[in-house]
Design a protein around this motif. Structure first.
Motif, short mmCIF file in Angstrom:
data_model
loop_
_atom_site.label_atom_id
_atom_site.label_comp_id
_atom_site.label_asym_id
_atom_site.label_seq_id
_atom_site.Cartn_x
_atom_site.Cartn_y
_atom_site.Cartn_z
N THR A 224 -10.12 13.78 4.08
CA THR A 224 -9.29 13.56 5.48
C THR A 224 -8.30 12.78 5.34
OG1 THR A 224 -10.75 11.81 5.97
CG2 THR A 224 -11.57 13.80 6.38
N GLY A 225 -7.70 12.23 6.31
CA GLY A 225 -6.65 11.10 6.33
C GLY A 225 -7.44 9.64 6.39
N GLY A 226 -8.59 9.71 6.38
CA GLY A 226 -9.40 8.43 6.33
C GLY A 226 -10.50 8.41 7.42
N PHE A 284 1.64 4.93 -4.92
CA PHE A 284 2.27 4.12 -4.06
C PHE A 284 2.49 4.80 -2.62
CE2 PHE A 284 4.00 1.92 -8.15
CZ PHE A 284 3.32 0.86 -7.75
N ASN A 285 2.55 4.28 -1.50
CA ASN A 285 2.94 4.59 -0.32
C ASN A 285 3.96 3.59 0.14
OD1 ASN A 285 1.23 7.17 -0.27
ND2 ASN A 285 -0.52 5.59 0.52
N VAL A 286 5.19 4.18 0.95
CA VAL A 286 6.20 3.17 1.24
C VAL A 286 6.11 2.87 2.71
CG1 VAL A 286 7.50 4.05 -0.48
CG2 VAL A 286 7.63 5.18 1.90
N ARG A 287 4.84 2.44 3.06
CA ARG A 287 4.63 2.32 4.42
C ARG A 287 3.21 1.54 4.74
NH1 ARG A 287 0.35 5.50 4.56
NH2 ARG A 287 0.67 7.37 3.13
N PHE A 288 2.74 1.39 5.73
CA PHE A 288 1.42 0.90 6.05
C PHE A 288 0.32 1.74 5.87
CE2 PHE A 288 3.54 -2.94 8.45
CZ PHE A 288 2.67 -3.86 7.99
N1 GLY Z 1 -5.17 5.55 4.12
C1 GLY Z 1 -4.41 6.56 3.38
C2 GLY Z 1 -2.98 6.56 3.58
O1 GLY Z 1 -2.62 5.73 4.50
O2 GLY Z 1 -2.40 7.25 2.97
#
Ligand code: GLY
Ligand code: AMP
Length: 429
Positions: A224-226, A284-288
């Motif tokens: 899921t998204g979390g 890596f993600n580029v946001r919160f």
């Molecule tokens: N919790 C995972 C995400 O923000 O991509």
């Protein structure tokens, strides 16, 4: 100062909530926002992919800071357009956003800068991808290159599943996102997120957090998204924390020099796996992160407007983060059926009662008001119930007590958020 936040999830409600606490915030806008942001800010109906519409809104309402929540507008260069017009923006430019927008770019970035990550191969034709998969064997991880809304990753336990995943990518299952495929070694260990404010090549770590990706108790069911998250993360050792901080410093520094030069002023999210060889980057993600933000920002003691403006204006020397000693636990209340199909429009009751409990805040993810003014469900993830406590156990108990007070038809939640962490590292063995 007037501030505009872009996005509509629990993350954006948490960001807006933290900005609202600042005496420096005058009018706060969220585009498009949700039922929760409507209570603390003015929701505005603008298409957040439409830079021109954003530019005119920013000029008309004299916006002094734009905070970009989700990755898609960052990858599309919305920060570039606003910044070129002289608007202070929290969020990297399109070059920087490639760290999330392209898995191949991100892997090249890590390789060139000696950032620990899974060994990989990159392929743009099916035959060589299949040959590589057969040579490496299972378990193995198949990733569509581009943004695929979190669905482009398959951790294949068998060669058969791996071959099917490669085939699906080249067959267009993820559109253009799958025309290039990254195939990775399968790493093992607990996952941990470390979000950092990054500006001018400098990194300022936030508190670590741990997400729960699977839908059901015991880490079962679909991704899921979390479904829940907590901060800090008790199973992380001091050595691992130091290593994660140093990896994020290296990554931030690399965004400020050739050949990966980017105008990186925003959040860089390190998704780590704590492998037996030490922490390595999964992505890596580029946001919160969502839902990480919902447990990290309540622990930040600084004025978020000061921090975000310093990031947006490249004033690294003005940033000195302070964190509370509180523990934060968040449980997601989702709609029955999520992450598959689910119904919307169910009336939500009990949020006020829940928020009367000490340390409890409820961030909305998928909610809105109907014509009668009732709060109704409007998404898969509906609410993030966040509780602070002096201990992990206290925060956890309060979060679940609050979850019991909130009701809507089809309420779905995990009952074991944080349980594994309380059992210690051995629970991951
Ligand atoms: N919790 C995972 C995400 O923000 O991509
Ligand atoms: P990503 O979209 O890259 O974050 O991947 C989604 C999830 O797949 C991660 O949170 C991990 O649980 C898992 N994953 C991704 N890459 C790997 C890898 N190389 N080894 C093991 N698990 C992985």
């Amino acid at each position: 100062m007037n501030i505009l936040v872009l996005g509509s999830g629990g993350r954006e409600h948490a960001i807006a909530w933290a900005l609202r606490k600042s005496p420096k915030t005058d009018v706060l806008y969220v585009a498009p926002g949700n039922g929760g942001t409507a209570e603390i800010a003015e929701n505005v109906d603008i298409d957040i992919a439409d830079s021109e519409a954003l530019l005119s809104f920013v000029a008309e309402r004299m916006i002094g800071l734009v905070v970009i929540g989700p990755e898609a507008p960052l990858v599309d260069g919305v920060a570039d357009v606003l910044r070129a017009a002289g608007v202070p923006v929290f969020g990297p430019n399109a070059d920087g956003a490639q760290l999330e927008g392209s898995k191949a770019y991100s892997k090249e970035f890590m390789e060139a800068n000696s950032i620990p990550t899974a060994a990989y191969g990159r392929f743009s034709d099916e035959e060589s991808a299949l040959a590589y998969v057969r040579e490496q064997g299972a378990p193995i991880v198949i990733k569509a290159d581009g943004l695929a809304a979190g669905k482009g990753v398959v951790v294949a336990e068998t060669l058969e599943d791996a071959e099917a995943a490669v085939h699906a990518c080249f067959d267009g299952a993820f559109g253009d996102a799958g025309s290039t495929v990254v195939i990775e070694e399968c790493m093992t260990g607990p996952e941990c997120s470390l979000l950092c404010f990054v500006t001018n090549g400098k990194s300022f770590p936030m508190a670590p957090a741990q997400d729960h990706k699977r839908a059901y108790d015991g880490d079962l069911g679909p991704n899921t998204g979390g479904m829940g998250v907590y901060s800090p993360v008790p199973i992380v050792t001091d050595d691992e924390m130091a290593s994660m901080v140093s990896i994020m410093e290296d990554a931030a520094a690399a965004t400020a020099r050739a050949p990966f030069t980017a105008d990186y002023r925003g959040t860089l999210y390190g998704g780590f796996m704590l492998t037996p060889e030490g922490p390595k980057i999964v992505e890596f993600n580029v946001r919160f992160g969502d839902p990480e933000t919902q447990v990290v920002l309540p622990r930040l003691e600084n004025d978020l407007v000061d921090v975000m403006l310093a990031v947006a204006e490249g004033r690294a020397d003005d940033i000195d983060l302070k964190w509370s000693d509180d523990w934060a636990v968040s449980v997601v209340l989702a709609s029955d059926g999520y992450p598959g199909s689910y119904e919307k429009g169910k009336v939500i009751l009990g949020i006020e009662e829940a928020e009367e409990l000490p340390g409890v805040t409820v961030f909305h993810a998928g909610t809105k008001r109907n014509f009668d003014g009732e709060l109704i469900t409007n998404g898969g993830r509906v609410l993030n119930v966040v509780a602070l406590g002096d201990t992990f156990e206290e925060a956890r108990e309060r979060a679940y007590e609050a979850c019991d007070l909130i009701n809507f038809e089809g309420k779905q939640l995990r009952h074991d958020i944080g349980k594994k962490a309380l059992q210690g590292r051995a629970a991951w063995e």
